[in-house]
Design a protein around this motif. Structure first.
Motif, PDB file in Angstrom:
ATOM      1  N   GLU A   5     -41.946  30.696  46.776  1.00 54.89           N
ATOM      2  CA  GLU A   5     -42.549  30.855  47.782  1.00 54.89           C
ATOM      3  C   GLU A   5     -42.772  29.670  48.979  1.00 54.89           C
ATOM      4  O   GLU A   5     -42.657  29.767  49.602  1.00 54.89           O
ATOM      5  N   LEU A   6     -43.255  28.871  47.838  1.00 51.36           N
ATOM      6  CA  LEU A   6     -44.173  27.644  48.304  1.00 51.36           C
ATOM      7  C   LEU A   6     -43.307  26.197  48.821  1.00 51.36           C
ATOM      8  O   LEU A   6     -43.063  26.354  49.966  1.00 51.36           O
ATOM      9  N   ILE A   7     -41.510  26.281  47.918  1.00 51.30           N
ATOM     10  CA  ILE A   7     -41.172  25.856  48.542  1.00 51.30           C
ATOM     11  C   ILE A   7     -39.931  26.848  50.060  1.00 51.30           C
ATOM     12  O   ILE A   7     -39.644  25.647  50.501  1.00 51.30           O
ATOM     13  N   GLU A   8     -40.382  27.938  49.577  1.00 55.26           N
ATOM     14  CA  GLU A   8     -39.405  28.345  51.011  1.00 55.26           C
ATOM     15  C   GLU A   8     -40.465  28.265  52.309  1.00 55.26           C
ATOM     16  O   GLU A   8     -40.076  28.099  53.303  1.00 55.26           O
ATOM     17  N   ASP A  11     -39.692  24.378  53.036  1.00 54.88           N
ATOM     18  CA  ASP A  11     -38.324  24.910  54.081  1.00 54.88           C
ATOM     19  C   ASP A  11     -38.430  24.960  55.918  1.00 54.88           C
ATOM     20  O   ASP A  11     -37.876  24.798  56.475  1.00 54.88           O
ATOM     21  N   ARG A  12     -38.991  26.354  55.536  1.00 51.52           N
ATOM     22  CA  ARG A  12     -39.356  26.553  56.845  1.00 51.52           C
ATOM     23  C   ARG A  12     -39.915  25.886  57.973  1.00 51.52           C
ATOM     24  O   ARG A  12     -39.674  25.341  58.812  1.00 51.52           O
ATOM     25  N   ALA A  13     -41.060  25.189  56.979  1.00 51.58           N
ATOM     26  CA  ALA A  13     -42.348  23.844  58.247  1.00 51.58           C
ATOM     27  C   ALA A  13     -41.770  23.091  58.237  1.00 51.58           C
ATOM     28  O   ALA A  13     -41.068  21.832  59.789  1.00 51.58           O
ATOM     29  N   ILE A  14     -39.987  22.123  57.263  1.00 50.81           N
ATOM     30  CA  ILE A  14     -39.068  21.371  57.327  1.00 50.81           C
ATOM     31  C   ILE A  14     -38.168  22.033  59.145  1.00 50.81           C
ATOM     32  O   ILE A  14     -37.843  21.129  60.580  1.00 50.81           O
ATOM     33  N   VAL A  15     -38.005  23.610  58.566  1.00 49.29           N
ATOM     34  CA  VAL A  15     -36.721  22.970  60.127  1.00 49.29           C
ATOM     35  C   VAL A  15     -37.866  23.374  61.152  1.00 49.29           C
ATOM     36  O   VAL A  15     -36.513  22.743  62.221  1.00 49.29           O
ATOM     37  N   ASP A  16     -38.908  24.132  60.754  1.00 49.73           N
ATOM     38  CA  ASP A  16     -40.000  23.918  62.470  1.00 49.73           C
ATOM     39  C   ASP A  16     -40.049  22.854  63.207  1.00 49.73           C
ATOM     40  O   ASP A  16     -39.766  22.477  64.475  1.00 49.73           O
ATOM     41  N   PHE A  41     -42.876  15.051  55.087  1.00 52.61           N
ATOM     42  CA  PHE A  41     -42.704  15.673  54.122  1.00 52.61           C
ATOM     43  C   PHE A  41     -42.079  15.120  53.031  1.00 52.61           C
ATOM     44  O   PHE A  41     -42.523  14.917  51.864  1.00 52.61           O
ATOM     45  N   TYR A  42     -41.395  13.485  53.191  1.00 50.45           N
ATOM     46  CA  TYR A  42     -41.582  12.687  51.647  1.00 50.45           C
ATOM     47  C   TYR A  42     -40.741  12.654  51.108  1.00 50.45           C
ATOM     48  O   TYR A  42     -41.184  12.532  49.906  1.00 50.45           O
ATOM     49  N   LEU A  43     -39.321  13.345  51.390  1.00 50.58           N
ATOM     50  CA  LEU A  43     -39.000  13.450  51.285  1.00 50.58           C
ATOM     51  C   LEU A  43     -37.507  12.546  51.269  1.00 50.58           C
ATOM     52  O   LEU A  43     -37.442  11.991  52.412  1.00 50.58           O
ATOM     53  N   ASP A  44     -36.227  13.079  50.819  1.00 50.61           N
ATOM     54  CA  ASP A  44     -35.552  11.803  51.385  1.00 50.61           C
ATOM     55  C   ASP A  44     -34.979  12.785  52.253  1.00 50.61           C
ATOM     56  O   ASP A  44     -34.756  13.480  52.432  1.00 50.61           O
ATOM     57  N   LYS A  45     -34.450  11.073  53.574  1.00 52.79           N
ATOM     58  CA  LYS A  45     -33.388  11.661  54.202  1.00 52.79           C
ATOM     59  C   LYS A  45     -32.151  13.370  54.031  1.00 52.79           C
ATOM     60  O   LYS A  45     -32.130  14.098  54.721  1.00 52.79           O
ATOM     61  N   ASP A  46     -31.600  12.095  53.188  1.00 52.98           N
ATOM     62  CA  ASP A  46     -30.404  13.830  53.016  1.00 52.98           C
ATOM     63  C   ASP A  46     -30.692  14.802  51.954  1.00 52.98           C
ATOM     64  O   ASP A  46     -30.137  15.833  52.428  1.00 52.98           O
ATOM     65  N   TYR A  47     -31.623  14.643  51.615  1.00 56.25           N
ATOM     66  CA  TYR A  47     -31.820  16.096  51.301  1.00 56.25           C
ATOM     67  C   TYR A  47     -32.887  17.207  52.390  1.00 56.25           C
ATOM     68  O   TYR A  47     -32.735  18.050  52.601  1.00 56.25           O
ATOM     69  N   ILE A  48     -33.711  16.617  53.391  1.00 61.18           N
ATOM     70  CA  ILE A  48     -33.945  16.701  54.585  1.00 61.18           C
ATOM     71  C   ILE A  48     -33.179  17.932  55.521  1.00 61.18           C
ATOM     72  O   ILE A  48     -33.172  18.922  55.538  1.00 61.18           O
ATOM     73  N   TYR A  49     -31.474  16.730  55.114  1.00 66.94           N
ATOM     74  CA  TYR A  49     -31.382  17.525  56.327  1.00 66.94           C
ATOM     75  C   TYR A  49     -29.981  18.508  54.925  1.00 66.94           C
ATOM     76  O   TYR A  49     -29.515  19.400  55.471  1.00 66.94           O
ATOM     77  N   ARG A  51     -31.554  20.386  52.911  1.00 66.70           N
ATOM     78  CA  ARG A  51     -32.151  21.745  52.787  1.00 66.70           C
ATOM     79  C   ARG A  51     -32.307  22.073  55.091  1.00 66.70           C
ATOM     80  O   ARG A  51     -32.124  23.898  54.661  1.00 66.70           O
ATOM     81  N   ILE A  52     -31.498  21.390  56.010  1.00 63.53           N
ATOM     82  CA  ILE A  52     -31.908  22.412  56.854  1.00 63.53           C
ATOM     83  C   ILE A  52     -30.007  23.104  56.980  1.00 63.53           C
ATOM     84  O   ILE A  52     -30.115  24.611  57.565  1.00 63.53           O
ATOM     85  N   PHE A  53     -29.359  22.242  56.768  1.00 65.32           N
ATOM     86  CA  PHE A  53     -27.808  22.823  56.778  1.00 65.32           C
ATOM     87  C   PHE A  53     -26.978  23.214  55.973  1.00 65.32           C
ATOM     88  O   PHE A  53     -26.040  24.051  56.206  1.00 65.32           O
ATOM     89  N   TYR A  54     -27.367  23.061  54.869  1.00 63.77           N
ATOM     90  CA  TYR A  54     -26.629  23.414  53.945  1.00 63.77           C
ATOM     91  C   TYR A  54     -27.303  24.060  53.041  1.00 63.77           C
ATOM     92  O   TYR A  54     -26.350  24.925  52.489  1.00 63.77           O
ATOM     93  N   ASP A  55     -28.372  25.224  53.158  1.00 64.29           N
ATOM     94  CA  ASP A  55     -29.070  26.159  52.942  1.00 64.29           C
ATOM     95  C   ASP A  55     -28.820  26.938  53.565  1.00 64.29           C
ATOM     96  O   ASP A  55     -29.344  27.275  54.445  1.00 64.29           O
ATOM     97  N   LYS A  56     -28.511  27.978  53.326  1.00 62.34           N
ATOM     98  CA  LYS A  56     -27.503  29.295  54.167  1.00 62.34           C
ATOM     99  C   LYS A  56     -28.617  30.031  54.599  1.00 62.34           C
ATOM    100  O   LYS A  56     -28.907  29.816  56.460  1.00 62.34           O
ATOM    101  N   ARG A  57     -30.576  30.358  54.390  1.00 67.86           N
ATOM    102  CA  ARG A  57     -31.167  31.022  54.710  1.00 67.86           C
ATOM    103  C   ARG A  57     -31.538  29.572  56.276  1.00 67.86           C
ATOM    104  O   ARG A  57     -32.424  30.085  56.764  1.00 67.86           O
ATOM    105  N   ASN A  58     -32.010  29.135  55.375  1.00 67.50           N
ATOM    106  CA  ASN A  58     -32.482  27.611  56.642  1.00 67.50           C
ATOM    107  C   ASN A  58     -31.642  27.614  57.458  1.00 67.50           C
ATOM    108  O   ASN A  58     -31.980  27.367  59.035  1.00 67.50           O
TER     109      ASN A  58
END
Length: 69
Positions: A5-8, A11-16, A41-49, A51-58
């Motif tokens: 739930e926290l990951i979701e 991820d929603r905050a990242i997309v927003d 978010f202190y995460l790698d740029k590639d990981y953020i990208y 999470r936004i574009f390769y995760d279906k829900r996001n």
């Protein structure tokens, strides 16, 4: 252990935030990813990208934000 739930929520905050910086404020993609990575978010740029574009829900959530425009 990470909570699904926290990951979701994260991820929603990242997309927003991505949508706000990239689509609303019209910043460059590489600048947005760097800002999200280093200041929010202190995460790698590639990981953020990914999470936004390769995760279906996001990606579906991001597309719904784009349609509201």
């Amino acid at each position: 252990m990470r909570s699904k739930e926290l990951i979701e929520k994260r991820d929603r905050a990242i997309v927003d935030k991505f949508h706000d910086l990239y689509d609303v404020k019209r910043k460059r993609l590489d600048d947005v990813l760097l800002d999200l990575s280093e200041n929010h978010f202190y995460l790698d740029k590639d990981y953020i990208y990914a999470r936004i574009f390769y995760d279906k829900r996001n990606n579906e959530y991001y597309n719904s934000l784009m349609k509201k425009k």
